[in-house]
Enzyme design. Structure first.
Site, PDB file in Angstrom:
ATOM      1  N   GLY A  72       8.499  -0.633  19.640  1.00  0.00           N
ATOM      2  CA  GLY A  72       8.401  -1.631  18.588  1.00  0.00           C
ATOM      3  C   GLY A  72       7.287  -2.565  18.992  1.00  0.00           C
ATOM      4  O   GLY A  72       6.146  -2.465  18.554  1.00  0.00           O
ATOM      5  N   CYS A 107       4.013   1.731   8.457  1.00  0.00           N
ATOM      6  CA  CYS A 107       4.750   2.556   9.423  1.00  0.00           C
ATOM      7  C   CYS A 107       4.095   2.504  10.800  1.00  0.00           C
ATOM      8  O   CYS A 107       3.197   3.303  11.112  1.00  0.00           O
ATOM      9  CB  CYS A 107       4.810   4.000   8.922  1.00  0.00           C
ATOM     10  SG  CYS A 107       5.538   4.134   7.289  1.00  0.00           S
ATOM     11  N   GLU A 136       7.781  -8.110  12.452  1.00  0.00           N
ATOM     12  CA  GLU A 136       6.401  -8.589  12.301  1.00  0.00           C
ATOM     13  C   GLU A 136       5.901  -9.210  13.598  1.00  0.00           C
ATOM     14  O   GLU A 136       5.188 -10.205  13.592  1.00  0.00           O
ATOM     15  CB  GLU A 136       6.330  -9.622  11.160  1.00  0.00           C
ATOM     16  CG  GLU A 136       6.806  -9.083   9.831  1.00  0.00           C
ATOM     17  CD  GLU A 136       5.654  -8.605   8.964  1.00  0.00           C
ATOM     18  OE1 GLU A 136       4.494  -8.806   9.358  1.00  0.00           O
ATOM     19  OE2 GLU A 136       5.925  -8.030   7.904  1.00  0.00           O
TER      20      GLU A 136
END
Lengths: 260, 328, 382
Positions: free
Chosen positions: C131, C124, C363
């Site tokens: 982001g 998290c 990612e």
């Protein structure tokens, strides 16, 4: 129960077959070899019998060229076999299955064996000879095309069904004996990753083929052929539907050789 | 004695099985003239079928009458066969390609010390050598093998040869003793035989034969033609996407790009045009038969055999012919 | 890296993963994508076979594989379904901070029970307003005696609806910017942990994603990983580890797209011949093959570099960025090869494009990867 399972490396099912340069066999270059499908069922059955009969062991044996043969032995160990023996054979194209049976028998004679399990036939040469030849070599009865194999400890009898042309045959047999199993009627387990890693380090006993493996009548592969590419349908000429049917069945039987 | 051929008999309903008769035909074709062909039967059932050998031109039959052999494991019978082959001085033992035949050859290879082959589709004697042809890799290839040594045991491929013409002659039966049968080879007991369940067909994914129906069958009420042909062939039933989309059959029957991919020995496409989505699901079948009324249907490009005609007449005729050809 | 050959052990691992992917995952990929459905039974099977928690050492109950070997497995599973692989790899992402920042005692306490049975975990970091900009989280952690109280919201969290364990990055002091961030292990059972409604996504629909709200969630100090203020470093070092397997994931998707396109081109005929004989298609396939091969080798090289003990930031960034861009491009060209059929959901290729897209975003978005690559590269010239 001391159980011996015989396994064999075969080209994986998706292999695109090519003719070798000498045209005697298939080209093994770049071909991936795996545990034969029928053998997976044999290993599974051996493990199920071991789990049902405390104090049992499963010893897997294979005869063939290096390294593919050791690989299927390791795959069998990863599934749960307790020990493995490798009989190294020369890398001959399309070897004679009887010679393989003699090599296996040599190794099996040295092991305790109440039950010898094989896959009934392998996906490559589909000879289906090894189980029967092993039976004769070991002086034991053999049964082929077996499904549903159970050990009845109370009666000291192996109970199983054979799929034969006449139907399903129910048999019972004392041990020791040799059984050739049908494919995929049990649900072969998948090896877990930790077991696969562990199998890489497992010891594999190596033995030479017995002296009596040579010097017997044998067979040699002379030619390996792939069917010609499809040219389009041969259209059957007919005047009446029964004539068309008759001609087709004859062609399927005699020319295509696929009629059941 | 000139080395000859021993044909091992299997019995079905009191007569020699068709597989044995096929083996007889092969023996006659391959035996150099003058070489004797002899027969072998075992058990009480075998004795009564011995006369069939004579009907097809084999007058000398070795008989291991021992009733224990009627339901014995193949290893016990192989004992007697080897003894008979030895007594006959045979160079070749032939047997039909049944489960029994294949196992027998495996045992004989050791017991009789012979070269061995199964699933043989051709047998040729040339240049002083015996060569066999057999299919391998699920029928995707063929190999030719040269059989070495003075003795050879061969199991044929089932249904690959025709039953020969009758050639009746007188019968001589020679007994084969079985007193020395090892007890462990006859200890196993066949408890029961259950006739095969003809109800459920094989599963689509691994059936040896598949019969698929397409839009050419006008409605779901006509799909029984496909079912009946499949039943006659012992085949699994498949369908094109058009059929499953229309709800004539469940989606699990669909063969094709987005259904199942199958590669059986024999694929019969009934009323299927051959759109690429279907083709990619069955093109690797060993033998493809197409039945369609449209001669320009793309299916005929990938099929091996085609019948251009009215499937409503062709398929029932084919079902009838298949039943006739497969009857014992 | 002189020897490109896989060892027999690596081949066994890859074969096992491939078999699982083709027999257990692939048959359900389309249905899980369409419905969408979270195939828990498949994830359980993956766990049973030892295909989850690949980065956890075997002493703690994981499979203890090198990064290279993990990539072999990830590529095979992603070939069957990128979405399922994302949920599986999310465990690795969530557990890595514990491996990097946790004490040996913490590792044992958290990882051993976690790896002993089928469980899912979530990493998290991402928030609605951050982001790529992960250094300024809004999620606060307040010290209260020997506890921390967490408040805030994380979004787009993989496995959040099902996870039993969350690794959460929260700041103790926003004025310290990224140096104020700490990392925490938060069990789902903690009061005040509220997973949100499952998001409906463009792709990876077999994976489940939602926000997670932390509403005065109390965890003991023993749940803090590393020192106070070390959280950002732990997060960045985590991403250093997980970038490369994402490259493998993208490679798997790209390979699947290439295989579908090549196979189709041999069967589909136009203008009287298979389309594989038309130069337009040949050039497409050639470009696709180049991209797939390059993606795989970049991923392998990055994994090898990191397995040797080097940081491998440049290599892993290049691998992730290139492979994900390649996956998108190859999937796009695969659809084009199929033509009209490629546009139909009945055919498997349009899913690959939707799945490939996410690999460029998550990612570490590829824009950030490029700044990382530039930074690492220029360092060598400074």
């Amino acid at each position: 129960m001391e159980i011996v399972v015989c396994v064999k490396p075969v080209p994986e099912a998706e292999t695109r077959l090519r003719v070798a340069a000498d045209a005697r066999s298939f080209d093994a270059e770049g071909v991936k070899f795996v545990l034969a499908g029928y053998d997976e069922s044999a290993v599974e059955q051996a493990l199920l019998l071991k789990e049902a009969t405390p104090g049992s062991h499963v010893h897997v044996v294979a005869a063939g060229p290096s390294p593919r043969t050791e690989e299927v032995l390791r795959a069998s160990i990863a599934l749960g076999c307790d020990a493995a023996t490798f009989v190294e054979m020369p890398n001959a194209p399309a070897p004679d299955p009887i010679a393989t049976a003699r090599a296996l028998a040599g190794a099996i004679r040295a092991l305790p064996h109440d039950l010898v399990l094989c896959g009934k036939q392998a996906g490559d040469d589909e000879g289906g000879l090894v189980a029967a030849a092993l039976g004769e070599l070991l002086g034991l009865p053999d049964f082929g095309y077996v499904v549903d194999l159970r050990w009845d400890a109370a009666a000291a009898r192996l109970r199983f069904q054979r799929s034969a042309e006449a139907g399903q045959e129910l048999w019972e047999s004392p041990l020791p004996c040799v059984v050739g199993l049908q494919q995929a009627w049990n649900d072969p387990r998948t090896a877990k990753l930790p077991a696969i890693l562990k199998s890489r380090k497992a010891p594999i006993a190596k033995v030479a083929p017995p002296a009596d493996a040579t010097g017997h009548p044998t067979s040699h592969a002379e030619k390996f052929e792939l069917p010609p590419p499809r040219m389009g349908a041969k259209l059957i000429e007919f005047k009446t539907p029964p004539e068309a049917a008759e001609k087709l069945v004859k062609l399927l039987r005699e020319e295509a050789k696929v009629f059941p | 004695m000139t080395p000859g051929i021993l044909v091992v008999g299997e019995v079905q309903n009191g007569r020699l099985a068709p597989a044995t008769l096929e083996a007889l035909g092969v023996a006659r074709a391959v035996a150099p003239s003058g070489d004797p062909i002899v027969g072998f039967v075992s058990g009480a059932a075998g004795k009564s079928a011995a006369a069939d050998f004579a009907r097809f031109g084999v007058g000398h039959v070795y008989c291991a009458e021992d009733p224990r052999l009627d339901a014995a494991p193949v290893g016990a019978i192989a004992h007697a066969v080897a003894a008979a082959a030895g007594a006959a001085g045979a160079a070749l033992v032939l047997v039909g390609g049944t489960t029994f035949g294949r196992d027998l050859v495996g045992r004989l290879a050791i017991r009789w010390d012979a070269s061995a082959a199964t699933g043989v589709t051709e047998l040729v004697r040339a240049d002083g050598a015996l060569r066999v042809r057999r299919s391998v890799f699920g029928g995707r290839a063929h190999e030719t093998r040269r059989m070495e040594g003075p003795r050879c045991a061969v199991a044929l491929r089932p249904h690959a040869f025709s039953v020969p013409a009758e050639a009746p002659m007188a019968l001589t039966v020679e007994s084969i003793a079985t007193a020395d049968l090892p007890s462990n080879l006859i200890a196993p007991r066949r408890v029961e035989v259950r006739a095969p369940d003809r109800g459920a067909g094989p599963s689509l994914s691994d059936a040896a034969i598949v019969v698929s129906g397409g839009r050419g069958l006008r409605g779901p009420e006509d799909f029984h033609l496909v079912d009946e042909l499949a039943a006659a062939l012992g085949a699994a039933v498949g369908a094109s996407r058009a059929v499953t989309d229309a709800g004539w059959r469940p989606a699990s029957f669909q063969v094709g790009q987005t259904g199942k991919a199958v590669s059986p020995q024999l694929y019969v496409a009934v009323g299927i045009s051959g759109a690429i989505q279907h083709i990619v699901g069955m093109v690797s079948s060993r033998c493809i038969v197409a039945i369609n009324s449209d001669a320009s249907a793309p299916i005929f490009k990938v099929a091996d055999y085609g019948i251009v005609g009215d499937l409503f007449e062709i398929v029932p005729a084919l079902t009838a012919e298949v039943r006739r050809a497969r009857a014992p | 890296m002189p020897d490109f050959a896989l060892t027999p052990e690596q081949e066994s691992l890859r074969d096992m993963a491939r078999k699982f992917a083709r027999t257990e995952m692939a048959p359900h990929a389309a249905e899980c994508d369409r419905t969408p459905r979270f195939p828990e039974e498949i994830y359980r099977k993956a766990f049973d076979l030892g295909l989850m928690n690949l980065n956890v050492p075997s002493e703690l109950g994981g499979s203890g594989l090198t990064l290279f070997d993990q990539c072999l497995i990830v590529e095979e599973l992603a070939y069957a379904c990128g979405g399922m692989m994302t949920s599986i790899i999310a465990n690795c992402l969530a557990l890595e901070p514990i491996l990097l920042g946790g004490t040996p005692e913490q590792q044992r306490r958290f990882l051993q029970p976690f790896c002993a049975s089928y469980q899912l975990a979530s990493f998290c970091l991402t928030e609605p307003r951050g982001g790529s900009d992960a250094g300024n989280p809004s999620t606060r952690a307040r010290r209260d005696g020997d506890h921390y109280v967490l408040d805030g919201e994380k979004c787009f969290i993989t496995n959040a609806p099902q996870a039993s364990l969350y690794t959460v990055f929260a700041t103790l002091d926003p004025s310290l910017r990224h140096k104020g961030i700490s990392a925490f292990v938060v069990p789902r059972s903690t009061e005040g942990v509220v997973p949100g409604k499952e998001e409906e996504k463009m792709g990876h629909r077999a994976s489940s994603t939602s926000s997670v709200r932390f509403d005065h969630a109390r965890v003991s100090v023993e749940h803090r990983l590393g020192a106070e203020g070390e959280g950002f470093s732990i997060a960045m070092r985590t991403l250093d580890q997980t970038r490369t397997p994402i490259g493998a994931l993208a490679t798997g998707i790209a390979q699947a797209a290439l295989d579908h396109a090549a196979d189709y081109s041999l069967k589909r005929e136009t203008f009287g011949k298979p389309i594989s004989e038309h130069q337009a298609i040949q050039i497409k396939l050639a470009n696709m093959a180049q991209a797939v091969h390059a993606a795989r080798l970049l991923t392998w090289h990055a994994a090898w570099t990191i397995d040797r003990g080097q940081r491998g930031t440049l290599e892993s960034s290049i691998a992730k960025c290139f492979a994900s861009d390649a996956a998108l491009h190859v999937a796009d060209e695969a659809i084009q090869t199929f033509g009209g059929y490629g546009y139909m959901k009945e055919y498997p290729v349009e899913k690959l494009l939707r799945d490939a897209k996410l690999t460029q975003i998550y990612e570490g978005a590829n824009e950030i990867q490029r700044t990382v690559i530039a930074r690492e590269l220029l360092r060598e010239y400074a």
